[in-house]
Write a protein that holds these residues in place. Structure first.
Motif, PDB file in Angstrom:
ATOM      1  N   HIS A 143       4.818   0.494   3.898  1.00  0.00           N
ATOM      2  CA  HIS A 143       5.408  -0.103   2.702  1.00  0.00           C
ATOM      3  C   HIS A 143       6.085   0.929   1.796  1.00  0.00           C
ATOM      4  O   HIS A 143       6.824   0.581   0.885  1.00  0.00           O
ATOM      5  CB  HIS A 143       4.366  -0.911   1.931  1.00  0.00           C
ATOM      6  CG  HIS A 143       4.152  -2.280   2.539  1.00  0.00           C
ATOM      7  ND1 HIS A 143       2.947  -2.679   3.062  1.00  0.00           N
ATOM      8  CD2 HIS A 143       4.997  -3.318   2.744  1.00  0.00           C
ATOM      9  CE1 HIS A 143       3.062  -3.907   3.548  1.00  0.00           C
ATOM     10  NE2 HIS A 143       4.304  -4.314   3.371  1.00  0.00           N
ATOM     11  N   LYS A 144       5.815   2.198   2.069  1.00  0.00           N
ATOM     12  CA  LYS A 144       6.546   3.228   1.328  1.00  0.00           C
ATOM     13  C   LYS A 144       7.994   3.291   1.798  1.00  0.00           C
ATOM     14  O   LYS A 144       8.866   3.790   1.096  1.00  0.00           O
ATOM     15  CB  LYS A 144       5.878   4.596   1.527  1.00  0.00           C
ATOM     16  CG  LYS A 144       4.661   4.756   0.651  1.00  0.00           C
ATOM     17  CD  LYS A 144       4.122   6.164   0.716  1.00  0.00           C
ATOM     18  CE  LYS A 144       2.869   6.243  -0.128  1.00  0.00           C
ATOM     19  NZ  LYS A 144       1.995   7.346   0.290  1.00  0.00           N
ATOM     20  N   ILE A 145       8.234   2.791   3.009  1.00  0.00           N
ATOM     21  CA  ILE A 145       9.605   2.791   3.525  1.00  0.00           C
ATOM     22  C   ILE A 145      10.324   1.507   3.136  1.00  0.00           C
ATOM     23  O   ILE A 145      11.448   1.527   2.682  1.00  0.00           O
ATOM     24  CB  ILE A 145       9.618   2.957   5.067  1.00  0.00           C
ATOM     25  CG1 ILE A 145       8.943   4.281   5.443  1.00  0.00           C
ATOM     26  CG2 ILE A 145      11.045   2.908   5.614  1.00  0.00           C
ATOM     27  CD1 ILE A 145       8.769   4.485   6.926  1.00  0.00           C
ATOM     28  N   THR A 146       9.636   0.377   3.318  1.00  0.00           N
ATOM     29  CA  THR A 146      10.250  -0.903   2.939  1.00  0.00           C
ATOM     30  C   THR A 146       9.174  -1.929   2.625  1.00  0.00           C
ATOM     31  O   THR A 146       8.097  -1.904   3.224  1.00  0.00           O
ATOM     32  CB  THR A 146      11.165  -1.464   4.062  1.00  0.00           C
ATOM     33  OG1 THR A 146      11.438  -2.851   3.767  1.00  0.00           O
ATOM     34  CG2 THR A 146      10.525  -1.377   5.429  1.00  0.00           C
ATOM     35  N   GLN A 147       9.482  -2.812   1.679  1.00  0.00           N
ATOM     36  CA  GLN A 147       8.541  -3.880   1.347  1.00  0.00           C
ATOM     37  C   GLN A 147       8.514  -4.957   2.424  1.00  0.00           C
ATOM     38  O   GLN A 147       7.610  -5.760   2.483  1.00  0.00           O
ATOM     39  CB  GLN A 147       8.897  -4.503  -0.014  1.00  0.00           C
ATOM     40  CG  GLN A 147       8.383  -3.694  -1.200  1.00  0.00           C
ATOM     41  CD  GLN A 147       6.892  -3.329  -1.072  1.00  0.00           C
ATOM     42  OE1 GLN A 147       6.053  -4.194  -0.882  1.00  0.00           O
ATOM     43  NE2 GLN A 147       6.569  -2.036  -1.155  1.00  0.00           N
ATOM     44  N   LYS A 148       9.570  -4.987   3.278  1.00  0.00           N
ATOM     45  CA  LYS A 148       9.590  -5.981   4.356  1.00  0.00           C
ATOM     46  C   LYS A 148       9.720  -5.289   5.704  1.00  0.00           C
ATOM     47  O   LYS A 148      10.767  -5.336   6.346  1.00  0.00           O
ATOM     48  CB  LYS A 148      10.767  -6.947   4.149  1.00  0.00           C
ATOM     49  CG  LYS A 148      10.540  -7.990   3.053  1.00  0.00           C
ATOM     50  CD  LYS A 148      11.531  -9.130   3.264  1.00  0.00           C
ATOM     51  CE  LYS A 148      11.652 -10.126   2.167  1.00  0.00           C
ATOM     52  NZ  LYS A 148      10.604 -10.546   1.364  1.00  0.00           N
ATOM     53  N   PRO A 149       8.647  -4.644   6.146  1.00  0.00           N
ATOM     54  CA  PRO A 149       8.737  -3.936   7.429  1.00  0.00           C
ATOM     55  C   PRO A 149       8.940  -4.921   8.583  1.00  0.00           C
ATOM     56  O   PRO A 149       8.471  -6.050   8.514  1.00  0.00           O
ATOM     57  CB  PRO A 149       7.375  -3.247   7.555  1.00  0.00           C
ATOM     58  CG  PRO A 149       6.475  -3.892   6.577  1.00  0.00           C
ATOM     59  CD  PRO A 149       7.308  -4.563   5.541  1.00  0.00           C
ATOM     60  N   TYR A 156       5.415  -3.033  12.529  1.00  0.00           N
ATOM     61  CA  TYR A 156       4.180  -3.161  11.767  1.00  0.00           C
ATOM     62  C   TYR A 156       2.985  -3.255  12.713  1.00  0.00           C
ATOM     63  O   TYR A 156       1.973  -2.578  12.559  1.00  0.00           O
ATOM     64  CB  TYR A 156       4.299  -4.423  10.908  1.00  0.00           C
ATOM     65  CG  TYR A 156       3.202  -4.695   9.912  1.00  0.00           C
ATOM     66  CD1 TYR A 156       3.286  -4.193   8.620  1.00  0.00           C
ATOM     67  CD2 TYR A 156       2.120  -5.512  10.246  1.00  0.00           C
ATOM     68  CE1 TYR A 156       2.303  -4.471   7.681  1.00  0.00           C
ATOM     69  CE2 TYR A 156       1.130  -5.799   9.319  1.00  0.00           C
ATOM     70  CZ  TYR A 156       1.222  -5.282   8.039  1.00  0.00           C
ATOM     71  OH  TYR A 156       0.252  -5.567   7.123  1.00  0.00           O
TER      72      TYR A 156
END
Ligand code: ASP
Ligand code: MG
Length: 413
Positions: free
Chosen positions: A54-60, A65
C-alpha cells in the motif's frame, strides 16, 4: 496415526517459537505418528506485507497482492522444516502450488476446489514430515491465490479431509474455545467440546479463533478438529459432529446457550427510498456477493409510498468497497441517500438447544433492556440470535448475557 497440525502466526512468531513448534512436532513423530504441519506467516508478517504494497498504491493489483501475501507462509514453512531437520527428523516444506491446492479465481478470497493428496502422500511414505505454507493455492492458470485472512485454518482442515487424517489439531495462542472472549468476559470458561454448527455460528458471529470456512469444511467431511494452545500441554476444545461428550460435569448440560460471541468489526449501510419492486434486493446483494463481500444482518423497513429503506451490515474492512458497489447499484435502480455507520457492534448468543426452547430471545432482549441497551437490528438463525447495538455497549452486553444465561464460571459469580 496421521496428524495434521496447524500453527498460527503467534505460535511461529519468532525463531524461538518456531523451534518450540519443531519440538512439539518432533514429539508427535517420536511416538510413531506421521505429521503434516500447516503454518501461518510469522507474527504480523501478513499485515506488514499489506502495508508495504500500500506504500506503492492504494489499489494494488489483486494478482500481485496474492503473490506477495503468500510469501509469509512460505518463510515459516521453510524455517520449520529446517528446525525439524536440526532435531534429526526428515522434513520437507511445500507451497500450496507444489501440493496442488487448486482454488477458484477470486484473488484475496479464493475458495479451494480440489486438493490432490498425492505429493504429500509420497513424501509421508518416504518418511518425511511435511510442512505446508498455509493460506494459499493456485487457480486454473497456475497463478497464486490466497484464501482470505485466517485462511491457514482452511488449508489445514481441507488437507486433513483430503488425507483422511485422524485428527486436525489447530494450535493457537488461546487454550481452546471459550463461552465468550475471556478478555471481555473474565468469567468465561473453556468448552471441552462444541458441535460444528455452533462453532460455525460462533465464528460467523465474531469469535475469531478459526476462519469460518474451515469449520464448514470440517462439518462437510467430518474432520475431528482439536483447538488447543501451542504454549502449554493442556487439552483444548474438540469441534465435532455430535453433542456427545459435551457435558463437563459442572452443570453446563442444563445450559441452553453454548456461548456469547461479539463482533466490533462490522459497519452498517442504509439505502433509503429504494423502489418497492421485485429484483431490488437481488441487484444490491447480488453485486456485493459477486465481489465476495459478506453481508450479515439485513433489515428492510415497512413500505411507505412504494419505497423501502434497506439496512444491512458488512465487515468494516469491506465498508468502502461495499459503499462503491451499492452506489453503482442504487444509481441503476433509482433510490435515495446511502448512509453508513461504523459505530455499531454485534452481540450473538449461540446454542443448538435454543431451537427447542422458546423464550431464549425474550430473555436476551429483557437482559439488554434492563441494562439500558438499545437494539438497532435483530437477526436469527435456528441456533443463533444476533443484535446490532452501539459499539461502546458491546462489552457490557456480552457480560450481561453471559451471566443471564448461566455461563459464568461458578467462582466468578
Ligand atoms: N497469514 C494469514 C493471515 O494473517 C493467514 C493465516 O494466518 O491464517 O490472515
Ligand atoms: Mg492468523
Amino acid at each position: 496415526m496421521l496428524y495434521v497440525q496447524k500453527y498460527g502466526g503467534s505460535s511461529v512468531g519468532n525463531i524461538d517459537r518456531i523451534q518450540n513448534v519443531a519440538r512439539r512436532v518432533a514429539k508427535t513423530l517420536a511416538d510413531g505418528n506421521q505429521a503434516v504441519v500447516v503454518v501461518s506467516a510469522m507474527g504480523d508478517t501478513t499485515d506488514e506485507l499489506i502495508e508495504l504494497i500500500h506504500k506503492i498504491t492504494q489499489k494494488p493489483p489483486d494478482r500481485e497482492y496474492d503473490v506477495l501475501l503468500s510469501t509469509g507462509e512460505v518463510v515459516s514453512s521453510a524455517l520449520l522444516a529446517t528446525a525439524l531437520g536440526e532435531l534429526g527428523h526428515k522434513a520437507v516444506s511445500m507451497t500450496g502450488a507444489q501440493i496442488g491446492i487448486r482454488t477458484d479465481g477470486v484473488y484475496t478470497k479464493a475458495k479451494i476446489v480440489e486438493i490432490s493428496a498425492e505429493r504429500i502422500r509420497k513424501e509421508l511414505d518416504a518418511g518425511n514430515a511435511v510442512t505446508v505454507a498455509g493460506f494459499q493455492g493456485i487457480n486454473e492458470h497456475g497463478d497464486i491465490t490466497t484464501l482470505g485472512r485466517g485462511g491457514s485454518d482452511t488449508t489445514a482442515v481441507a488437507l486433513a479431509a483430503a488425507l483422511h487424517a485422524d485428527v486436525c489439531e489447530i494450535y493457537t495462542d488461546v487454550d481452546g474455545i471459550y463461552t465468550a472472549d475471556p478478555r471481555v468476559v473474565p468469567a468465561a470458561r473453556k468448552l471441552p467440546a462444541i458441535v460444528y454448527d455452533e462453532m460455525l455460528e460462533m465464528a460467523t458471529a465474531g469469535a475469531r479463533v478459526m476462519q469460518s470456512r474451515s469449520i464448514e469444511f470440517g462439518a462437510k467431511f467430518g474432520v475431528r478438529i482439536h483447538v488447543r494452545s501451542s504454549f502449554n500441554e493442556g487439552e483444548g476444545t474438540m469441534i465435532q459432529g455430535s453433542v456427545e461428550g459435551l457435558l463437563d460435569g459442572t452443570g453446563m448440560e442444563k445450559v441452553l446457550i453454548r456461548g456469547v460471541a461479539h463482533d466490533t468489526e462490522e459497519a452498517k449501510i442504509t439505502v433509503e427510498d429504494v423502489p418497492d419492486q421485485p429484483g431490488v434486493a437481488a441487484e444490491i446483494f447480488g453485486a456485493l456477493s459477486d465481489r465476495r463481500i459478506n453481508v450479515d444482518v439485513i433489515v428492510q423497513s415497512a413500505t411507505v409510498k412504494d419505497k423501502n429503506d434497506i439496512s444491512f451490515t458488512v465487515g468494516r474492512a469491506d465498508l468502502s468497497r461495499a459503499l462503491e458497489i451499492v452506489e453503482t447499484a442504487v444509481k441503476k435502480l433509482g433510490g435515495g441517500a446511502i448512509r453508513s455507520d461504523d459505530t455499531i457492534g454485534k452481540v450473538s448468543i449461540v446454542g443448538v438447544a435454543m431451537a427447542q426452547h422458546p423464550g431464549v430471545a425474550a430473555t436476551m432482549f429483557r437482559t439488554l433492556s434492563s441494562n439500558g441497551i438499545n437494539i438497532q437490528m435483530i437477526s436469527t438463525s435456528e441456533i443463533r440470535i444476533s443484535v446490532i447495538i452501539n459499539r461502546d455497549k458491546v462489552p457490557e452486553a456480552t457480560r450481561a448475557l453471559h451471566k443471564a444465561f448461566g455461563l459464568d464460571a461458578p467462582s466468578a459469580s
